[in-house]
Design a protein around this motif. Structure first.
Motif, PDB file in Angstrom:
ATOM      1  N   VAL A  86       0.852  -1.189   0.000  1.00  0.00           N
ATOM      2  CA  VAL A  86       0.000   0.000   0.000  1.00  0.00           C
ATOM      3  C   VAL A  86       0.889   1.241   0.000  1.00  0.00           C
ATOM      4  O   VAL A  86       1.774   1.376   0.843  1.00  0.00           O
ATOM      5  CB  VAL A  86      -0.921   0.031   1.235  1.00  0.00           C
ATOM      6  N   ALA A  87       0.644   2.143  -0.929  1.00  0.00           N
ATOM      7  CA  ALA A  87       1.408   3.386  -1.016  1.00  0.00           C
ATOM      8  C   ALA A  87       0.594   4.539  -0.458  1.00  0.00           C
ATOM      9  O   ALA A  87      -0.637   4.567  -0.583  1.00  0.00           O
ATOM     10  CB  ALA A  87       1.805   3.666  -2.455  1.00  0.00           C
ATOM     11  N   LEU A  88       1.273   5.496   0.156  1.00  0.00           N
ATOM     12  CA  LEU A  88       0.671   6.770   0.544  1.00  0.00           C
ATOM     13  C   LEU A  88       1.299   7.850  -0.316  1.00  0.00           C
ATOM     14  O   LEU A  88       2.535   7.953  -0.393  1.00  0.00           O
ATOM     15  CB  LEU A  88       0.921   7.077   2.021  1.00  0.00           C
ATOM     16  N   THR A  89       0.462   8.657  -0.966  1.00  0.00           N
ATOM     17  CA  THR A  89       0.976   9.729  -1.797  1.00  0.00           C
ATOM     18  C   THR A  89       0.071  10.948  -1.652  1.00  0.00           C
ATOM     19  O   THR A  89      -0.952  10.901  -0.950  1.00  0.00           O
ATOM     20  CB  THR A  89       1.104   9.297  -3.267  1.00  0.00           C
ATOM     21  N   SER A  90       0.434  12.042  -2.298  1.00  0.00           N
ATOM     22  CA  SER A  90      -0.306  13.296  -2.198  1.00  0.00           C
ATOM     23  C   SER A  90      -0.075  14.095  -3.476  1.00  0.00           C
ATOM     24  O   SER A  90       0.838  13.791  -4.248  1.00  0.00           O
ATOM     25  CB  SER A  90       0.167  14.087  -0.976  1.00  0.00           C
ATOM     26  N   PRO A  91      -0.896  15.118  -3.719  1.00  0.00           N
ATOM     27  CA  PRO A  91      -0.650  15.933  -4.917  1.00  0.00           C
ATOM     28  C   PRO A  91       0.695  16.655  -4.866  1.00  0.00           C
ATOM     29  O   PRO A  91       1.417  16.729  -5.859  1.00  0.00           O
ATOM     30  CB  PRO A  91      -1.818  16.925  -4.916  1.00  0.00           C
ATOM     31  N   TYR A  92       1.037  17.204  -3.707  1.00  0.00           N
ATOM     32  CA  TYR A  92       2.310  17.901  -3.521  1.00  0.00           C
ATOM     33  C   TYR A  92       2.704  17.776  -2.060  1.00  0.00           C
ATOM     34  O   TYR A  92       1.959  17.213  -1.248  1.00  0.00           O
ATOM     35  CB  TYR A  92       2.205  19.369  -3.957  1.00  0.00           C
ATOM     36  N   SER A  93       3.872  18.316  -1.707  1.00  0.00           N
ATOM     37  CA  SER A  93       4.368  18.167  -0.338  1.00  0.00           C
ATOM     38  C   SER A  93       3.567  19.048   0.623  1.00  0.00           C
ATOM     39  O   SER A  93       2.887  19.991   0.208  1.00  0.00           O
ATOM     40  CB  SER A  93       5.851  18.539  -0.280  1.00  0.00           C
ATOM     41  N   GLY A  94       3.675  18.735   1.900  1.00  0.00           N
ATOM     42  CA  GLY A  94       2.992  19.515   2.918  1.00  0.00           C
ATOM     43  C   GLY A  94       1.591  19.054   3.232  1.00  0.00           C
ATOM     44  O   GLY A  94       0.862  19.749   3.938  1.00  0.00           O
ATOM     45  N   CYS A  95       1.197  17.885   2.729  1.00  0.00           N
ATOM     46  CA  CYS A  95      -0.163  17.372   2.966  1.00  0.00           C
ATOM     47  C   CYS A  95      -0.255  16.452   4.180  1.00  0.00           C
ATOM     48  O   CYS A  95      -1.312  15.870   4.434  1.00  0.00           O
ATOM     49  CB  CYS A  95      -0.659  16.645   1.718  1.00  0.00           C
ATOM     50  N   GLY A  96       0.825  16.289   4.914  1.00  0.00           N
ATOM     51  CA  GLY A  96       0.794  15.434   6.099  1.00  0.00           C
ATOM     52  C   GLY A  96       0.956  13.965   5.809  1.00  0.00           C
ATOM     53  O   GLY A  96       0.601  13.115   6.631  1.00  0.00           O
ATOM     54  N   LYS A  97       1.525  13.646   4.651  1.00  0.00           N
ATOM     55  CA  LYS A  97       1.659  12.253   4.215  1.00  0.00           C
ATOM     56  C   LYS A  97       2.564  11.441   5.139  1.00  0.00           C
ATOM     57  O   LYS A  97       2.203  10.317   5.543  1.00  0.00           O
ATOM     58  CB  LYS A  97       2.195  12.235   2.779  1.00  0.00           C
ATOM     59  N   SER A  98       3.717  11.970   5.486  1.00  0.00           N
ATOM     60  CA  SER A  98       4.653  11.230   6.335  1.00  0.00           C
ATOM     61  C   SER A  98       4.132  11.100   7.762  1.00  0.00           C
ATOM     62  O   SER A  98       4.332  10.065   8.414  1.00  0.00           O
ATOM     63  CB  SER A  98       6.025  11.912   6.326  1.00  0.00           C
ATOM     64  N   THR A  99       3.460  12.136   8.256  1.00  0.00           N
ATOM     65  CA  THR A  99       2.844  12.037   9.581  1.00  0.00           C
ATOM     66  C   THR A  99       1.780  10.957   9.597  1.00  0.00           C
ATOM     67  O   THR A  99       1.670  10.174  10.550  1.00  0.00           O
ATOM     68  CB  THR A  99       2.227  13.392   9.970  1.00  0.00           C
ATOM     69  N   ALA A 100       0.994  10.886   8.523  1.00  0.00           N
ATOM     70  CA  ALA A 100      -0.025   9.841   8.418  1.00  0.00           C
ATOM     71  C   ALA A 100       0.613   8.460   8.352  1.00  0.00           C
ATOM     72  O   ALA A 100       0.114   7.507   8.966  1.00  0.00           O
ATOM     73  CB  ALA A 100      -0.896  10.085   7.193  1.00  0.00           C
ATOM     74  N   ALA A 101       1.714   8.326   7.622  1.00  0.00           N
ATOM     75  CA  ALA A 101       2.400   7.032   7.521  1.00  0.00           C
ATOM     76  C   ALA A 101       2.894   6.574   8.886  1.00  0.00           C
ATOM     77  O   ALA A 101       2.754   5.393   9.257  1.00  0.00           O
ATOM     78  CB  ALA A 101       3.559   7.131   6.535  1.00  0.00           C
ATOM     79  N   HIS A 106      -6.751  20.098  -7.578  1.00  0.00           N
ATOM     80  CA  HIS A 106      -5.498  19.353  -7.427  1.00  0.00           C
ATOM     81  C   HIS A 106      -5.766  17.905  -7.012  1.00  0.00           C
ATOM     82  O   HIS A 106      -5.091  16.982  -7.481  1.00  0.00           O
ATOM     83  CB  HIS A 106      -4.597  20.034  -6.399  1.00  0.00           C
ATOM     84  N   ILE A 107      -6.727  17.710  -6.130  1.00  0.00           N
ATOM     85  CA  ILE A 107      -7.079  16.345  -5.730  1.00  0.00           C
ATOM     86  C   ILE A 107      -7.617  15.569  -6.921  1.00  0.00           C
ATOM     87  O   ILE A 107      -7.281  14.391  -7.122  1.00  0.00           O
ATOM     88  CB  ILE A 107      -8.102  16.365  -4.581  1.00  0.00           C
ATOM     89  N   ASP A 108      -8.448  16.221  -7.728  1.00  0.00           N
ATOM     90  CA  ASP A 108      -9.039  15.553  -8.891  1.00  0.00           C
ATOM     91  C   ASP A 108      -7.967  15.152  -9.893  1.00  0.00           C
ATOM     92  O   ASP A 108      -7.960  14.012 -10.389  1.00  0.00           O
ATOM     93  CB  ASP A 108     -10.063  16.488  -9.546  1.00  0.00           C
ATOM     94  N   VAL A 109      -7.034  16.061 -10.185  1.00  0.00           N
ATOM     95  CA  VAL A 109      -5.959  15.751 -11.138  1.00  0.00           C
ATOM     96  C   VAL A 109      -5.065  14.640 -10.588  1.00  0.00           C
ATOM     97  O   VAL A 109      -4.696  13.700 -11.305  1.00  0.00           O
ATOM     98  CB  VAL A 109      -5.131  17.013 -11.445  1.00  0.00           C
ATOM     99  N   ALA A 110      -4.721  14.734  -9.294  1.00  0.00           N
ATOM    100  CA  ALA A 110      -3.852  13.722  -8.682  1.00  0.00           C
ATOM    101  C   ALA A 110      -4.531  12.359  -8.675  1.00  0.00           C
ATOM    102  O   ALA A 110      -3.886  11.329  -8.917  1.00  0.00           O
ATOM    103  CB  ALA A 110      -3.479  14.144  -7.268  1.00  0.00           C
ATOM    104  N   GLU A 111      -5.821  12.329  -8.416  1.00  0.00           N
ATOM    105  CA  GLU A 111      -6.532  11.055  -8.411  1.00  0.00           C
ATOM    106  C   GLU A 111      -6.534  10.424  -9.806  1.00  0.00           C
ATOM    107  O   GLU A 111      -6.364   9.209  -9.951  1.00  0.00           O
ATOM    108  CB  GLU A 111      -7.972  11.238  -7.931  1.00  0.00           C
ATOM    109  N   GLN A 112      -6.703  11.245 -10.850  1.00  0.00           N
ATOM    110  CA  GLN A 112      -6.661  10.718 -12.210  1.00  0.00           C
ATOM    111  C   GLN A 112      -5.279  10.150 -12.534  1.00  0.00           C
ATOM    112  O   GLN A 112      -5.168   9.078 -13.137  1.00  0.00           O
ATOM    113  CB  GLN A 112      -7.028  11.821 -13.197  1.00  0.00           C
ATOM    114  N   GLN A 113      -4.236  10.879 -12.125  1.00  0.00           N
ATOM    115  CA  GLN A 113      -2.875  10.373 -12.348  1.00  0.00           C
ATOM    116  C   GLN A 113      -2.649   9.071 -11.596  1.00  0.00           C
ATOM    117  O   GLN A 113      -2.069   8.121 -12.128  1.00  0.00           O
ATOM    118  CB  GLN A 113      -1.855  11.424 -11.895  1.00  0.00           C
ATOM    119  N   LEU A 114      -3.116   9.020 -10.352  1.00  0.00           N
ATOM    120  CA  LEU A 114      -2.902   7.841  -9.526  1.00  0.00           C
ATOM    121  C   LEU A 114      -3.636   6.631 -10.088  1.00  0.00           C
ATOM    122  O   LEU A 114      -3.111   5.510 -10.087  1.00  0.00           O
ATOM    123  CB  LEU A 114      -3.375   8.133  -8.100  1.00  0.00           C
TER     124      LEU A 114
END
Length: 274
Positions: free
Chosen positions: A90-105, A238-246
């Motif tokens: 399972v990967a955790l990712t975000s549109p850009y940095s500063g979204c709290g991804k590493s804290t969530a991990a 940004h969430i919509d574009v990132a979700e399409q890319q993902l």
């Protein structure tokens, strides 16, 4: 006749002697022991956390309890999908940095650590920064890129939390993370880790989707991914574009909103943010 009577007497005597002897108990069945994976895990050095950092760096799932409820709920929903679909990576990712991804991990790792029947490995593949190492305040000389290149063995680099969580951190940045994450050596490294440690779940902190192509070559190697956005910071576009890319790279398990606060009317107290 005398011979027949003698034979009957002997038979009776033998039968009587057998009845007075204590019965021989059947051999006790050997217990079926569960698979023993403890030795390899126990050999790893244990992660040491400064207790002052738990509040300062929002490691709210470290001790469990009411404050950990958002991450525990996320953990449970994630496990339900993993078990239903037979997923492991399972990967955790975000549109850009500063979204709290590493804290969530980090918090997901501590929440999963309280599932004693599960083994979890958390690897920081966001190699341009030392996100998880900084949040956990850990120091060292190597990164996961060094493990992939064979400069250091994973067992010499990894840290263990409790009996069922392993962290693979970055203590330095990598100049060419995209090439490292798309390499055959990376694939072989993950296969060796899985073979040796036999984790139930592998959780990857991966680079932001819209900042570089670092994660684009790697995400095809995972089963699914969570997309994280920050409340009142990450735009819907940004969430919509990132979700399409993902979705073009792997299965989207869900979208998680971080840095939000809400009042639970049902329980009458405030939950912390993801």
């Amino acid at each position: 006749m005398d011979r027949l009577q003698e034979a009957i007497r002997k038979a009776r005597d033998e039968r009587a002697s057998r009845q007075t002897e204590p019965p021989v108990p059947p051999e006790a069945p050997q217990p079926v022991l569960p698979e023993n994976r403890g030795g390899t895990w126990d050999a790893l050095p244990e992660l040491q956390i400064d207790q002052h950092l738990i509040t300062r760096n929002r490691l709210i799932a470290y001790h469990g309890g009411a404050e950990a409820a958002p991450y525990d709920m996320l953990r449970t929903k994630m496990l339900q999908q993993i078990q239903s679909n037979g997923w492991r990576r399972v990967a955790l990712t975000s549109p850009y940095s500063g979204c709290g991804k590493s804290t969530a991990a980090a918090n997901l790792a501590f929440s999963l650590g309280r599932q004693k029947d599960l083994r979890t490995i958390v690897i920081d593949f966001d190699m341009r920064r030392m996100g998880l190492a900084e949040i956990l305040r850990q120091t060292g000389n190597y990164s996961m890129a060094d493990v992939i290149h064979g400069n250091i063995a994973f067992q010499q680099h990894a840290l263990r939390h409790g009996q069922n969580v392993i962290f693979g951190l970055n203590y330095s940045s990598t100049r060419n993370p995209a090439e490292v994450l798309q390499s055959r050596a990376m694939i072989e490294t993950l296969e060796r880790i899985e073979e040796e440690y036999q984790p139930d779940i592998m959780l990857f902190d991966t680079p932001p989707l819209m900042a570089s192509d670092d994660s684009h070559g790697f995400l095809k190697n995972v089963d699914c991914a969570l997309l994280l956005g920050a409340a009142e910071e990450t735009s819907i576009d940004h969430i919509d574009v990132a979700e399409q890319q993902l979705a073009e790279l792997t299965k989207v398990m869900g979208i998680v909103l971080t840095k939000c606060r809400y009042i639970s009317e049902a329980f009458g107290y405030e939950y912390g943010s993801y």
